[in-house]
Structures are given as structure tokens and as C-alpha cells.
Scaffold this motif. Structure first.
Motif, PDB file in Angstrom:
ATOM      1  N   UNK A 110       0.777  -1.117   0.016  1.00  0.00           N
ATOM      2  CA  UNK A 110       0.093   0.080  -0.015  1.00  0.00           C
ATOM      3  C   UNK A 110       0.736   1.342  -0.148  1.00  0.00           C
ATOM      4  N   UNK A 111       2.221   1.331  -0.555  1.00  0.00           N
ATOM      5  CA  UNK A 111       2.793   2.510  -0.470  1.00  0.00           C
ATOM      6  C   UNK A 111       2.318   3.508  -1.489  1.00  0.00           C
ATOM      7  N   UNK A 112       2.393   4.540  -1.187  1.00  0.00           N
ATOM      8  CA  UNK A 112       1.779   5.757  -1.835  1.00  0.00           C
ATOM      9  C   UNK A 112       2.794   6.596  -2.791  1.00  0.00           C
ATOM     10  N   UNK A 113       2.338   6.675  -3.886  1.00  0.00           N
ATOM     11  CA  UNK A 113       3.335   7.125  -5.187  1.00  0.00           C
ATOM     12  C   UNK A 113       2.789   8.469  -5.639  1.00  0.00           C
ATOM     13  N   UNK A 114       3.876   9.239  -5.966  1.00  0.00           N
ATOM     14  CA  UNK A 114       3.108  10.552  -6.721  1.00  0.00           C
ATOM     15  C   UNK A 114       3.070  10.046  -7.976  1.00  0.00           C
ATOM     16  N   UNK A 115       2.219  11.364  -8.897  1.00  0.00           N
ATOM     17  CA  UNK A 115       2.055  10.983 -10.107  1.00  0.00           C
ATOM     18  C   UNK A 115       1.950  12.505 -10.979  1.00  0.00           C
ATOM     19  N   UNK A 116       1.893  12.564 -12.192  1.00  0.00           N
ATOM     20  CA  UNK A 116       1.984  13.710 -12.770  1.00  0.00           C
ATOM     21  C   UNK A 116       0.886  14.545 -12.374  1.00  0.00           C
ATOM     22  N   UNK A 117      -0.281  14.211 -12.035  1.00  0.00           N
ATOM     23  CA  UNK A 117      -1.505  15.121 -11.540  1.00  0.00           C
ATOM     24  C   UNK A 117      -1.268  15.921 -10.334  1.00  0.00           C
ATOM     25  N   UNK A 118      -0.204  15.434  -9.512  1.00  0.00           N
ATOM     26  CA  UNK A 118      -0.250  16.356  -8.306  1.00  0.00           C
ATOM     27  C   UNK A 118       0.730  17.310  -8.429  1.00  0.00           C
ATOM     28  N   UNK A 119       1.752  17.362  -9.454  1.00  0.00           N
ATOM     29  CA  UNK A 119       2.834  18.407  -9.932  1.00  0.00           C
ATOM     30  C   UNK A 119       2.451  19.673  -9.419  1.00  0.00           C
ATOM     31  N   UNK A 120       1.149  20.326 -10.049  1.00  0.00           N
ATOM     32  CA  UNK A 120       1.163  21.806  -9.928  1.00  0.00           C
ATOM     33  C   UNK A 120       0.488  21.933  -8.372  1.00  0.00           C
ATOM     34  N   UNK A 121       0.017  21.042  -7.762  1.00  0.00           N
ATOM     35  CA  UNK A 121      -0.318  21.210  -6.146  1.00  0.00           C
ATOM     36  C   UNK A 121       1.068  21.122  -5.356  1.00  0.00           C
ATOM     37  N   UNK A 122       1.799  20.255  -5.719  1.00  0.00           N
ATOM     38  CA  UNK A 122       3.032  20.091  -4.953  1.00  0.00           C
ATOM     39  C   UNK A 122       3.999  21.328  -5.098  1.00  0.00           C
ATOM     40  N   UNK A 123       3.708  22.027  -6.110  1.00  0.00           N
ATOM     41  CA  UNK A 123       4.773  22.987  -6.442  1.00  0.00           C
ATOM     42  C   UNK A 123       3.981  24.465  -6.081  1.00  0.00           C
ATOM     43  N   UNK A 124       2.917  24.302  -5.724  1.00  0.00           N
ATOM     44  CA  UNK A 124       1.915  25.744  -5.251  1.00  0.00           C
ATOM     45  C   UNK A 124       1.431  26.499  -6.045  1.00  0.00           C
ATOM     46  N   UNK A 125       1.181  25.915  -7.413  1.00  0.00           N
ATOM     47  CA  UNK A 125       0.829  26.483  -8.641  1.00  0.00           C
ATOM     48  C   UNK A 125      -0.737  26.585  -8.514  1.00  0.00           C
ATOM     49  N   UNK A 126      -1.543  25.576  -7.784  1.00  0.00           N
ATOM     50  CA  UNK A 126      -2.693  25.456  -7.823  1.00  0.00           C
ATOM     51  C   UNK A 126      -3.374  25.308  -6.260  1.00  0.00           C
ATOM     52  N   UNK A 127      -4.312  26.126  -6.128  1.00  0.00           N
ATOM     53  CA  UNK A 127      -5.138  25.559  -4.798  1.00  0.00           C
ATOM     54  C   UNK A 127      -5.893  24.516  -4.843  1.00  0.00           C
ATOM     55  N   UNK A 128      -6.286  23.972  -3.639  1.00  0.00           N
ATOM     56  CA  UNK A 128      -7.199  22.712  -3.638  1.00  0.00           C
ATOM     57  C   UNK A 128      -8.089  22.821  -2.221  1.00  0.00           C
ATOM     58  N   UNK A 129      -9.428  22.755  -2.560  1.00  0.00           N
ATOM     59  CA  UNK A 129     -10.176  22.536  -1.496  1.00  0.00           C
ATOM     60  C   UNK A 129     -10.650  21.178  -1.189  1.00  0.00           C
ATOM     61  N   UNK A 130     -10.761  20.905   0.084  1.00  0.00           N
ATOM     62  CA  UNK A 130     -11.101  19.560   0.422  1.00  0.00           C
ATOM     63  C   UNK A 130     -12.216  19.586   1.183  1.00  0.00           C
ATOM     64  N   UNK A 131     -13.081  18.266   1.318  1.00  0.00           N
ATOM     65  CA  UNK A 131     -14.145  18.166   2.247  1.00  0.00           C
ATOM     66  C   UNK A 131     -13.758  18.164   3.546  1.00  0.00           C
ATOM     67  N   UNK A 132     -14.295  18.743   4.698  1.00  0.00           N
ATOM     68  CA  UNK A 132     -13.834  18.629   5.767  1.00  0.00           C
ATOM     69  C   UNK A 132     -14.656  17.581   6.714  1.00  0.00           C
ATOM     70  N   UNK A 133     -14.071  16.781   7.114  1.00  0.00           N
ATOM     71  CA  UNK A 133     -14.950  15.513   7.817  1.00  0.00           C
ATOM     72  C   UNK A 133     -15.349  15.950   9.143  1.00  0.00           C
ATOM     73  N   UNK A 134     -16.570  15.819   9.330  1.00  0.00           N
ATOM     74  CA  UNK A 134     -17.225  16.273  10.544  1.00  0.00           C
ATOM     75  C   UNK A 134     -17.206  15.380  11.815  1.00  0.00           C
TER      76      UNK A 134
END
Length: 601
Positions: free
Chosen positions: A483-507
Motif C-alpha cells: 500500500x505504498x503511496x506514489x506521486x504522479x504527474x497530476x499532483x505536480x501543480x499542487x506540489x509546486x503550489x501553482x494551484x489551490x485545492x479545497x477538500x471536504x472537511x470531515x465532520x
């Protein structure tokens, strides 16, 4: 020849057809091939039962389940319809009698399992009989991309070849556009009239929640809302089915297990009890439920994530067939996503099959994580639409909160990278939160720049972040079984801080289980150690203070500590029942107990 409406009234007791039923029946009576997509409970059976009574000869119904055949035949016989079935449950004498009735034209409807139908003996019998029509029920079983694939269904194309003059009707409640196209191609229904009646089940309330303590969550759901109701609880594994069924039975419910590993007579007995008795809870794998006709199933709960929206829709659709209000509850977490992704990656199917399975899983995850109306998303998947939010799903009833998780996501992705893209979420979270356990020290991960940078978030908050990153496809899961986690190309702009991301807050929900005599019984086995340590701490402090234990903290407060594992005074203060005074007087004692348990784990 009696009219379909007259048969509807006289035989079935209804005064008018619903939706496209009349048009479907007219087409089939006229000898046309038909494909019908109609929601569960929409009256699909009448679409072939009435034409079989109108046309000359016997209607042959291909059905995948023995128990379903028996119940439908019993119901038809009660209506005065001459019905029978051919399957492995019959004795040699019963088989001979049914075949003789077929040859003599003494049957209006004959239900046959697909593997029985394609046998040379059965085909020979049919060639010497007058056939009114062929009805292929649960037609999505023909799709190799579908969730209920049955290889015997692939051979049903022979009906068109062997009986070219006999009209055929294929019926299903669950098929996206691709599955629909495959049904048409494999059953050679290219010239069939299609009746797509929509997929909306407005009486069903859809709820999806993060998996905290599924036993407590399920118990609260059953005791608060479903007392005395019949329902289904789905689990992924056979072992879990038996454990949950036993646990519910111990808690006073009438709960029965059902999975493919049980003896056939046990499965049949349990299914019969579920179909014919009230207040039964069936705990089952997906081996149970296809074609179940029980109209008053008031709830369907999933304790594990279904593999696809088709499976979810099919399984939840077993609730509320009578049109009365019904509720579905799905509990899922990061471990479900990891487990299913690994199973798919390790599948022996072709690369195309694996890609399709991943796409279906991604769509299911998308449904889980959306913050808008779930019903609109569900219907859109099947090519249907709903103009306005439904007002009858959890997102409509209690709109979820979102938060700007850009910085936290950067931390998470960076920590996955710096730990070598080898570890699961649990270890990465330990690094982010600055744990000093043996595993951290042995890999020198306490020396990483990401060590301890996520102390401001709890373990559960980080789990929610990783769950959503995997669900959104920003992180992959290694298929090596760890179950090791791997980076992929999709995450690159978020890793670099080029895009903001909003997530659901678990209540954070309260964890007081209503009307429980002994809350300890519902604690997971792996949590029992910490649970008893917290209670021992409370008892010691109560003895020192000369007060009853509940004056220190109620059970509900300890349960919330157990679930959220606070490690700082600030986190402990957020637990229900922990005020400033108790935090000051008792906080360090309880934090020490929790930290010790976290270190041991």
C-alpha cells in the motif's frame, strides 16, 4: 386474445400501466425485440409476464437465481398463472413433470437458469414447444465490464440464431451507456426497440460518510432509525460478514449471514427467512441480492466501498422497492481505497480490463467525495439528469464544509516524496505529526525536513486528506501489497503550489451510542487495549477524587478520545466533555495514556 389491460386488471389487480409498460408490452406482443432499462421496483416483470399470457405459447424467462425463480413462480401460481421452473433444485421426478407440462402446452411461463437453457436437451425441448417469447432478466450479467458478469449469459446469443421468429426482451435496472451497448451487441439486439425509463429512485435517501468506527456508526443508524426494519448490510469479505452477523445477533438483532462460502442449504434457508419474515437483517457479500423481490427493505448499509457506481446503484436499489421511504448508508475510508486499488492492479485481467475497472472505481470515489447533490451525480453517470438538487441525500440535507487545504496537501505530497514513495499513509502521517516510534527512527525519518511539520492536524484529519488525495487521483497506490503511496504527474501543480485545492472537511460526530447497555462490546478488538487503559485511568482518578467515574468523564467522552486519539492539550480540548477545568486537572493523565498507546502501535 385478451387485451394486456384486461390481464393487468383481472390477473394482477392493477387498473393502469405505469410509465412505458404499455408501450413495451405492445411492442413485444407485436413480435418486436425490446431492450428495457427500468429502475428496481418499476414493474419490469409485468413487461414480459403479460405478453406471455397474451401471445400463443409459453414465455421462457432466463433468470440467474434459483431462489428468485421459486418465489416468482409461487407468486404467479397464487395469481392463477400456470408457471414452472427448471433448475438444479428439482428432483428427477419434478424435472420430468415440468418438461412434460412444457411439451403439452400446459405452462404460461417457464423460468430457466442460463446454464440450463443452453444445454442441448433443453434446446431440443424448446424446439418442440410453442414459444411465446424469451425474456432475459438481469441482462447486465452479459457484460464483461459489468459488476455481475455471468459467463453463461454470453451464450444467450444462440436464442436469436435458434429461434429467429420468437421475440426477445432484455431487462435490467443497471447499465451505463457502455454496458447497454454491450448488451445490444452480445444478444444481437441491434434492431430492438429501446425503452430507457430513467434511473431515479426519489424515495431512497443516499448517505455516504467517512468510516470512523463502523460498528458504532452502524449501531447508531440501526437503533436510532431502523428499529424493527428489514435491511441488508454489505461487507467485502466472508469473514467480516460472519463477524458482523454474530455481533448484531449478540446485540439483540435478528441478523443472518450470507456468502458464497456457506453451504447451499444454509444460504437458501437464510434467504428464505429474509424474504418471508419481518425484522430480518441480512449481512452479506455481493453474492446476495440480485433480483431480490422483497418490497419492504427499508435500508441498505455498506461497511466497505463498492467497486463501481453500477454495483452501488444495484445494491442500494434493493431498498424501498415498494416506493416507501428507504435509507442507504455507505461508510468508507482510505483503507478501502487502497485495498480495492491493489486488488485491481493484481487482477489477472487484460490491461484494458484493469483500466476500465480503475475508471469505474474512480467514478465511485468521485461520488463519495463530492460536496454537491449525490443524486444528480449518480444519475449523470447513467446518462440521466435531474434539474434541481434532490433534497434527499446527505449533501443536500447537511451541506458539507470545505476548506483550503493547499498548504496541507503540499506537506502531504512532499512527505510522500521525501520518505521514498514506499510507505503507506499511516507511516507518512506519523512522520508529518512528529512521532518518535521505532519505525520512524529506524529509517532516520526523524531527520527529514517534513518531520513534525503537520503537528497542527490530528491523525484523523491527515487520514481524511490522504483519502481524498487518493480518491482524486493525486496519489497512486503501489500494487505490491504494502500500500505504498506514489506521486504522479497530476499532483505536480499542487506540489509546486501553482494551484489551490479545497477538500471536504470531515465532520466529527458524537460517538455516544444510543441506548447501549455495555458500550465496551462495540469497541474494535484492536482498540480494546487503549479503551481499558482509558477506563483504568478514569477509575484511578475517580478513586483519588472520591467521586463516581462518570464525574471524571462520561463513556462518550472516552469513546471520542479513543476514536480521535488527541496528542496535545489543544486537541484534547476539542473532545466532547473536556472543558478547561477538566483539561487542566486531568488532561495530562489522559494524554499520557493515549501517547503510550500510539507509541506501542
Amino acid at each position: 386474445m385478451r387485451s394486456p389491460l384486461a390481464i393487468l386488471n383481472s390477473t394482477f389487480g392493477y387498473h393502469e400501466f405505469r410509465g412505458p409498460q404499455a408501450a413495451v408490452i405492445d411492442a413485444l406482443v407485436a413480435g418486436e425485440d425490446v431492450l428495457v432499462l427500468m429502475p428496481t421496483g418499476g414493474g419490469k416483470s409485468l413487461c414480459y409476464q403479460i405478453p406471455a399470457l397474451v401471445r400463443e405459447g409459453v414465455g421462457i424467462v432466463v433468470s440467474p437465481l434459483i431462489a428468485l425463480m421459486q418465489d416468482q413462480v409461487s407468486a404467479l401460481r397464487e395469481l392463477g398463472v400456470r408457471a414452472g421452473f427448471l433448475n438444479s433444485s428439482l428432483s428427477a421426478q419434478e424435472m420430468w413433470q415440468t418438461e412434460l407440462a412444457l411439451q403439452r402446452g400446459e405452462l404460461d411461463l417457464l423460468y430457466v437458469a442460463p446454464e440450463r437453457l443452453i444445454q442441448p436437451r433443453t434446446l431440443e425441448l424448446l424446439h418442440h414447444s410453442k414459444i411465446a417469447l424469451f425474456a432475459i432478466d438481469e441482462a447486465h450479467c452479459v457484460s464483461q465490464w459489468g459488476h455481475d458478469f455471468r459467463s453463461d449469459y454470453l451464450k444467450l446469443e444462440l436464442l436469436h440464431r435458434e429461434f429467429p421468429q420468437v421475440p426477445r426482451i432484455a431487462l435490467t435496472a443497471t447499465a451505463d451507456v457502455r454496458t447497454r451497448d454491450e448488451i445490444i451487441a452480445r444478444l444481437q439486439l441491434e434492431n430492438a426497440r429501446q425503452f430507457i425509463n430513467g434511473f431515479d429512485r426519489p424515495n431512497i435517501q443516499y448517505r455516504i460518510a467517512q468510516k470512523n468506527n463502523p460498528k458504532i456508526q452502524l449501531m447508531r443508524f440501526l437503533r436510532d432509525e431502523q428499529q424493527g426494519n428489514s435491511g441488508i448490510v454489505y461487507c467485502l469479505s466472508r469473514n467480516k460478514v460472519e463477524q458482523i452477523a454474530q455481533w448484531l445477533s449478540d446485540e439483540g438483532f435478528t441478523a443472518l449471514p450470507y456468502h458464497a462460502g456457506l453451504p447451499a442449504d444454509v444460504r437458501q434457508k437464510n434467504q428464505q427467512r429474509f424474504l418471508r419474515e419481518d425484522n430480518i437483517i441480512m449481512v452479506a457479500t455481493i453474492a446476495f441480492g440480485m433480483g431480490i423481490d422483497k418490497p419492504d427493505v427499508r435500508f441498505v448499509a455498506h461497511l466497505d466501498l463498492p467497486k463501481s457506481i453500477e454495483a452501488y446503484y444495484q445494491e442500494t436499489g434493493r431498498a424501498g422497492r415498494d416506493g416507501e421511504p428507504a435509507t442507504t448508508l455507505l461508510l468508507y475510508g482510505l483503507e478501502d481505497v487502497v485495498k480495492l486499488r491493489q486488488m485491481m492492479a493484481q487482477s489477472e485481467g487484460s490491461e484494458e480490463f484493469k483500466r476500465n475497472e480503475q475508471q469505474r472505481l474512480n467514478a465511485m470515489l468521485g461520488l463519495c467525495e463530492i460536496t454537491s447533490c449525490r443524486r444528480q451525480t449518480l444519475l449523470r453517470y447513467f446518462g440521466d439528469s435531474l434539474a434541481q438538487p434532490c433534497g434527499n441525500c446527505d449533501c443536500c440535507l447537511t451541506p458539507p464544509q470545505t476548506w483550503d487545504a493547499t498548504q496541507a496537501v503540499q506537506m502531504a505530497l512532499s512527505c510522500v516524496y521525501r520518505t521514498g514513495q514506499r510507505f503507506g499513509a499511516g507511516h507518512v502521517i506519523d512522520v508529518l505529526r512528529g512521532s518518535n516510534n521505532e519505525k520512524i527512527l529506524s529509517f532516520d525519518h526523524h531527520k527529514l525536513t517534513t518531520y513534525g511539520i503537520g503537528k497542527h492536524l490530528s491523525s484523523d484529519e491527515w487520514k481524511a486528506i490522504f483519502r481524498q488525495l487518493v480518491a482524486r487521483g493525486l496519489l497512486d497506490v503501489n500494487s505490491d501489497g504494502f500500500g505504498g503511496l506514489l506521486l504522479n504527474e497530476t499532483c505536480r501543480p499542487y506540489l509546486r503550489g501553482e494551484e489551490n485545492i479545497y477538500l471536504r472537511r470531515d465532520i466529527k460526530a458524537t460517538n455516544q451510542s444510543p441506548r447501549r447497555a455495555n458500550i465496551s462490546d462495540a469497541i474494535e478488538a484492536e482498540d480494546q487495549g487503549l479503551w481499558h487503559a482509558l477506563r483504568a485511568c478514569r477509575k484511578r482518578l475517580a478513586e483519588e477524587q472520591g467521586v463516581p467515574p462518570y464525574v471524571i468523564f462520561h463513556d462518550a467522552t472516552l469513546r471520542e478520545m479513543l476514536e480521535f486519539r488527541p496528542l496535545t492539550p489543544e486537541q484534547l480540548r476539542s473532545i466532547t466533555g473536556v472543558g478547561d477545568s477538566k483539561l487542566k486537572r486531568f488532561g495530562d493523565e489522559f494524554l499520557a495514556v493515549i501517547r503510550a498507546a500510539e507509541y506501542e502501535e
